[in-house]
Write a protein that holds these residues in place. Structure first.
Motif, PDB file in Angstrom:
ATOM      1  N   THR A   1      -2.093   2.856  -4.317  1.00  0.00           N
ATOM      2  CA  THR A   1      -3.506   3.148  -3.365  1.00  0.00           C
ATOM      3  C   THR A   1      -5.119   2.387  -2.601  1.00  0.00           C
ATOM      4  N   GLN A   2      -5.949   2.831  -2.182  1.00  0.00           N
ATOM      5  CA  GLN A   2      -6.810   1.925  -2.013  1.00  0.00           C
ATOM      6  C   GLN A   2      -8.066   1.939  -3.413  1.00  0.00           C
TER       7      GLN A   2
ATOM      8  N   VAL B   1       0.659  -1.603   0.240  1.00  0.00           N
ATOM      9  CA  VAL B   1       0.098   0.051   0.423  1.00  0.00           C
ATOM     10  C   VAL B   1       1.007   1.435   0.161  1.00  0.00           C
TER      11      VAL B   1
ATOM     12  N   PHE C   1      -7.521  11.058  -0.813  1.00  0.00           N
ATOM     13  CA  PHE C   1      -7.513   9.661  -0.349  1.00  0.00           C
ATOM     14  C   PHE C   1      -7.512   9.520  -1.973  1.00  0.00           C
TER      15      PHE C   1
ATOM     16  N   ASN D   1      -0.700   8.656   2.739  1.00  0.00           N
ATOM     17  CA  ASN D   1      -1.308   7.582   1.839  1.00  0.00           C
ATOM     18  C   ASN D   1      -1.221   7.804   0.205  1.00  0.00           C
TER      19      ASN D   1
ATOM     20  N   PRO E   1      -8.026   6.198  -4.831  1.00  0.00           N
ATOM     21  CA  PRO E   1      -8.060   5.574  -4.844  1.00  0.00           C
ATOM     22  C   PRO E   1      -8.083   4.677  -6.818  1.00  0.00           C
TER      23      PRO E   1
ATOM     24  N   LEU F   1     -12.764  -0.807  -2.170  1.00  0.00           N
ATOM     25  CA  LEU F   1     -12.292  -0.787  -0.636  1.00  0.00           C
ATOM     26  C   LEU F   1     -13.669   0.813  -0.252  1.00  0.00           C
TER      27      LEU F   1
END
Length: 262
Positions: free
Chosen positions: A143-144, A100, A170, A240, A172, A148
């Protein structure tokens, strides 16, 4: 191509996309499964458990490449070390690992950090097990996944008031695009730590939730919540997010339109 490739986590969100892509490339594919399963066409299933080590020796036997897609909220390092020990005894397979973005930048100093963002620490532990294995290796940080974020938005929207992490963004990415890149790396030479893969745009968490609510025709008030701890502070600072522009193409809006309708 006739190399035998073992895929752990081959029935999960990413693994189930990786397996058919490897087959299309002409590889022989074996999937590690915790449950007994019949072969699916040319795909072989081998029962094994990375928590206990049961069946792992048989699973890695003869594999020239191992794609490690199995993962959990915690304990990935221990699972990966179990895999590495078996793989090292079996030969020198190329070990391809999914991790991640931000695994090395989100602190795990306190129980609070680990409770809320322990996934990052778990993935870093797995990364270190791979890099220190003595085997040829490649790690791809992503990344996410859109999937999710969708799951989180669905769960949160069941509440009358939706809490959203204040100040956090985030970026994604489409799981299919990650699968494409992971397969490309799998079929290539060991690359060590590969460039990150991320979606094309970063969004505040509130925007992700609002767009989901619009897509499904729901109305919910949002309640910004400032999460405590060093890990949360790091995520608010963008730990992140990728250092470079995202290479993924599918946007969150396009994913939503395809999955739940405009």
């Amino acid at each position: 191509m006739t190399s035998l490739i073992l895929v752990t986590g081959g029935t999960g969100t990413l693994g189930k996309l990786v397996v058919p892509r490897l087959r299309e490339a002409g590889a022989k594919v074996r999937v590690l499964s915790r449950q007994a399963r019949e072969a699916d066409g040319d795909v072989e299933y081998v029962r094994g458990d990375l928590d206990t080590g049961t069946g792992i020796e048989a699973a890695v036997a003869g594999a020239e490449v191992i794609v490690h897609c199995a993962g959990a909220q915690k304990g990935d390092g221990d699972k990966t070390r179990t895999l590495v020990r078996a793989a090292s005894r079996a030969g020198t397979p190329h070990l391809v690992n999914i991790s991640v973005v931000g695994a090395d930048r989100v602190p795990q100093d306190s129980g609070l950090d680990r409770a809320m963002f322990g996934y990052f620490g778990s993935k870093l532990d797995a990364e270190q097990a791979v890099a220190g294995s003595g085997l040829p290796w490649t790690t791809l940080r992503a990344t996410q996944f859109h999937d999710l974020v969708l799951m989180m938005a669905r769960a949160m929207s069941r509440l009358p008031v939706v809490p959203v992490a204040a100040g956090m963004r985030f970026q994604p990415v489409d799981a299919g695009e990650v699968a494409d890149r992971l397969v490309e790396l799998t079929l290539g030479s060991p690359a060590g730590l590969a460039p990150d893969i991320a979606g094309p745009r970063a969004y505040p968490m509130a925007d992700l939730v609002r767009s989901y609510l619009r897509a499904v025709g729901k109305r919910r008030p949002l309640l910004p919540v400032r999460l405590p701890g060093k890990a949360a502070a790091a995520v608010r600072a963008g730990a992140n997010l990728p250092n470079e522009r995202g290479t993924g193409q599918l946007t969150w809006e396009e994913f939503l339109a395809a999955r739940v309708g405009a």
